[in-house]
Scaffold this active site. Structure first.
Site, mmCIF file in Angstrom:
data_model
loop_
_atom_site.group_PDB
_atom_site.id
_atom_site.type_symbol
_atom_site.label_atom_id
_atom_site.label_comp_id
_atom_site.label_asym_id
_atom_site.label_seq_id
_atom_site.Cartn_x
_atom_site.Cartn_y
_atom_site.Cartn_z
ATOM 1 N N LYS A 288 0.732 0.363 15.102
ATOM 2 C CA LYS A 288 2.139 0.252 15.497
ATOM 3 C C LYS A 288 2.451 -0.975 16.368
ATOM 4 O O LYS A 288 3.633 -1.327 16.535
ATOM 5 C CB LYS A 288 2.566 1.502 16.274
ATOM 6 C CG LYS A 288 2.727 2.714 15.395
ATOM 7 C CD LYS A 288 3.994 2.617 14.560
ATOM 8 C CE LYS A 288 4.058 3.628 13.450
ATOM 9 N NZ LYS A 288 4.137 3.090 12.120
ATOM 10 N N TYR B 282 -9.231 6.206 6.974
ATOM 11 C CA TYR B 282 -9.365 6.638 8.363
ATOM 12 C C TYR B 282 -10.356 7.799 8.373
ATOM 13 O O TYR B 282 -10.056 8.868 7.830
ATOM 14 C CB TYR B 282 -8.021 7.101 8.931
ATOM 15 C CG TYR B 282 -7.022 5.990 9.189
ATOM 16 C CD1 TYR B 282 -6.244 5.445 8.170
ATOM 17 C CD2 TYR B 282 -6.845 5.483 10.479
ATOM 18 C CE1 TYR B 282 -5.325 4.429 8.417
ATOM 19 C CE2 TYR B 282 -5.917 4.468 10.742
ATOM 20 C CZ TYR B 282 -5.166 3.950 9.717
ATOM 21 O OH TYR B 282 -4.255 2.951 9.976
ATOM 22 N N HIS C 53 0.839 -1.202 0.000
ATOM 23 C CA HIS C 53 0.000 0.000 0.000
ATOM 24 C C HIS C 53 0.868 1.245 0.000
ATOM 25 O O HIS C 53 1.741 1.401 0.843
ATOM 26 C CB HIS C 53 -0.929 0.021 1.222
ATOM 27 C CG HIS C 53 -2.166 -0.792 1.018
ATOM 28 N ND1 HIS C 53 -3.376 -0.488 1.586
ATOM 29 C CD2 HIS C 53 -2.368 -1.912 0.283
ATOM 30 C CE1 HIS C 53 -4.277 -1.383 1.206
ATOM 31 N NE2 HIS C 53 -3.695 -2.262 0.415
#
Ligand code: APR
Ligand code: PHB
Length: 392
Positions: free
Chosen positions: A297, A201, A72
């Site tokens: 993360k 998002y 991506h």
């Protein structure tokens, strides 16, 4: 039982550490309390930073990832019905991320470990770590109905947030830094092609939503819900209706619906335990730190920890110098706090809180507007999302 490195936990941290040590000629035993199928099917995030991809490849665990993973080159930020694409390679000098689920990373590492590596015991629950300050730490564990002891030179707690390794740190040594959030994520897997080819998002007055994917035919979607929400309280159609509202745009973009095959709620927490070493006991991954999932993360931080630790152990083996083992905690914590900061920023940028005022909503839109229109702000996001350098 006796080994050089006793590893508690077969999540991504423990499994990758065992693989890296195997490649460095250091033997280990992995103890995992759950069964294999549970570990291979537990739904977690699925975004691999460039550095994580490189580490998995170099460890010989990248073959299926390179075949099935999806590269991506950006994400979309969606707010006030507008869409803004963040172009990773353009902003970072060529970096991108890989969509490849943590379940698949774990399956690949388990298969490799069982084929080529040292013992990996499932349904082997560590009960206690003893003698961390001594030259011979031990792990007491239960396997096949019997209690046993694993004698080690080093013990590594890769046993996640609920593990036992952290408990072996003296109370006077441990410092905990923590924040909980008043919201959680309701996550679904759905048998429908993702409605967008990159992650979306979305910030909305009703709350955050995220569009992600597991493959070209399986979507992974999340909705911000109040902390403590029961996933079963949401009917499938209600979930789709709410997703549709929060992803609404002023163009002709449409959210495709499909059968929901899995539903669960993930709590949101920021947590750091310092230090990450006590004598011959080390912590890695979720055992030492948690980030809210907004910046994806968690898995990448776990990889950073075990790469740092494997190098330190190999360095000690080759040179006899414990120098890198002694700086393990401070080396990891620098990167961890940058990820904590980024995850917190992404979370508070996109979620609505019950105590928010209209002023807070306007500030969020101003922060998003700055990212969308000011290259330095956008670059900062792209750099952090695609990954902090491994400081080893
Ligand atoms: N004995 C043996 N195994 C244990 C024990 C114990 N007492 N306690 C926990 N475990 C195992 C869990 O069953 C789990 O398989 O330790 C493993 C920890 O794995 P994870 O929770 O996946 O943590 P970690 O490997 O650090 O992975 C990092 O990245 O995407 C994020 O939070 C997500 O799990 C992810 C993390
Ligand atoms: C996921 O695909 O599960 C995912 C992706 C991005 C995130 C969090 C989770 O920020």
């Amino acid at each position: 039982m006796r080994t050089t490195v006793g590893i508690i936990g077969a999540g991504p941290a423990g499994l990758l550490l065992a693989r890296l040590l195997h490649n460095a000629g250091i033997d280990s035993v992995v103890l995992e309390s759950r069964d294999r199928s549970y570990v291979e099917h537990r739904q977690r995030a699925g975004i691999l930073e460039q550095g994580t991809v490189d580490v998995l490849r170099a460890a010989g665990a990248g073959e299926r990832m390179d075949r099935e993973g999806l590269r991506h080159d950006g994400i979309e930020l969606r707010f006030a019905k507008q869409r803004h694409r963040v172009d990773f390679p353009g902003l970072t000098g060529g970096r991108s991320v890989m969509v490849y689920a943590q379940t698949e990373v774990c399956k690949d590492l388990i298969a490799l470990q069982l084929k080529e590596g040292g013992p990996l015991l499932f349904e082997a629950e560590a009960l206690e770590v003893e003698g961390a300050e001594s030259g011979r730490p031990r792990v007491r564990f239960r396997h096949e109905g019997r209690e046993d002891v694993l004698e080690c030179e080093y013990v590594v707690g890769c046993d996640g947030f609920w593990g036992v390794a952290r408990k072996a740190f003296p109370a006077g040594l441990s410092r905990v830094f923590e924040r909980t959030y008043p919201y959680a994520w309701l996550g679904i897997l759905a048998d429908v092609a993702p409605s967008h080819d990159e992650l979306v998002y979305a910030r909305h007055d009703r709350g955050f939503a995220l569009l992600s994917m597991r493959s070209p035919s399986v979507s992974r979607l999340y909705l911000q819900v109040p902390a403590g929400t029961d996933a079963e309280a949401w009917r499938d159609e209600e979930i789709w209706d709410e997703l549709e509202r929060r992803f609404e745009t002023d163009d002709d973009w449409r959210l495709e619906r499909g059968p929901i095959t899995q539903k669960s709620v993930t709590p949101m927490r920021s947590y750091v335990h310092e230090p990450m070493r006590h004598g011959r006991l080390f912590l890695a991954g979720d055992a030492a730190h948690i980030v809210p999932p907004t910046g994806a993360k968690g898995l990448n931080l776990a990889v950073g920890d075990v790469v740092t630790l494997a190098r330190a152990l190999a360095h000690e083996k080759e040179t006899g110098s414990p120098e890198l083992l002694e700086t393990y905690s401070t080396t990891c914590l620098r990167r961890i706090w940058q990820a904590e900061r980024f995850s917190y920023d992404m979370t508070t940028l996109l979620h609505t809180s019950p105590e928010d005022t209209p002023f807070d909503a306007r500030l969020q839109l101003a922060r998003l507007g700055r990212i969308a229109s000011f290259r330095a702000a956008e670059t900062d996001l792209a750099e952090a999302y695609t990954g902090f350098p491994l400081d080893v």
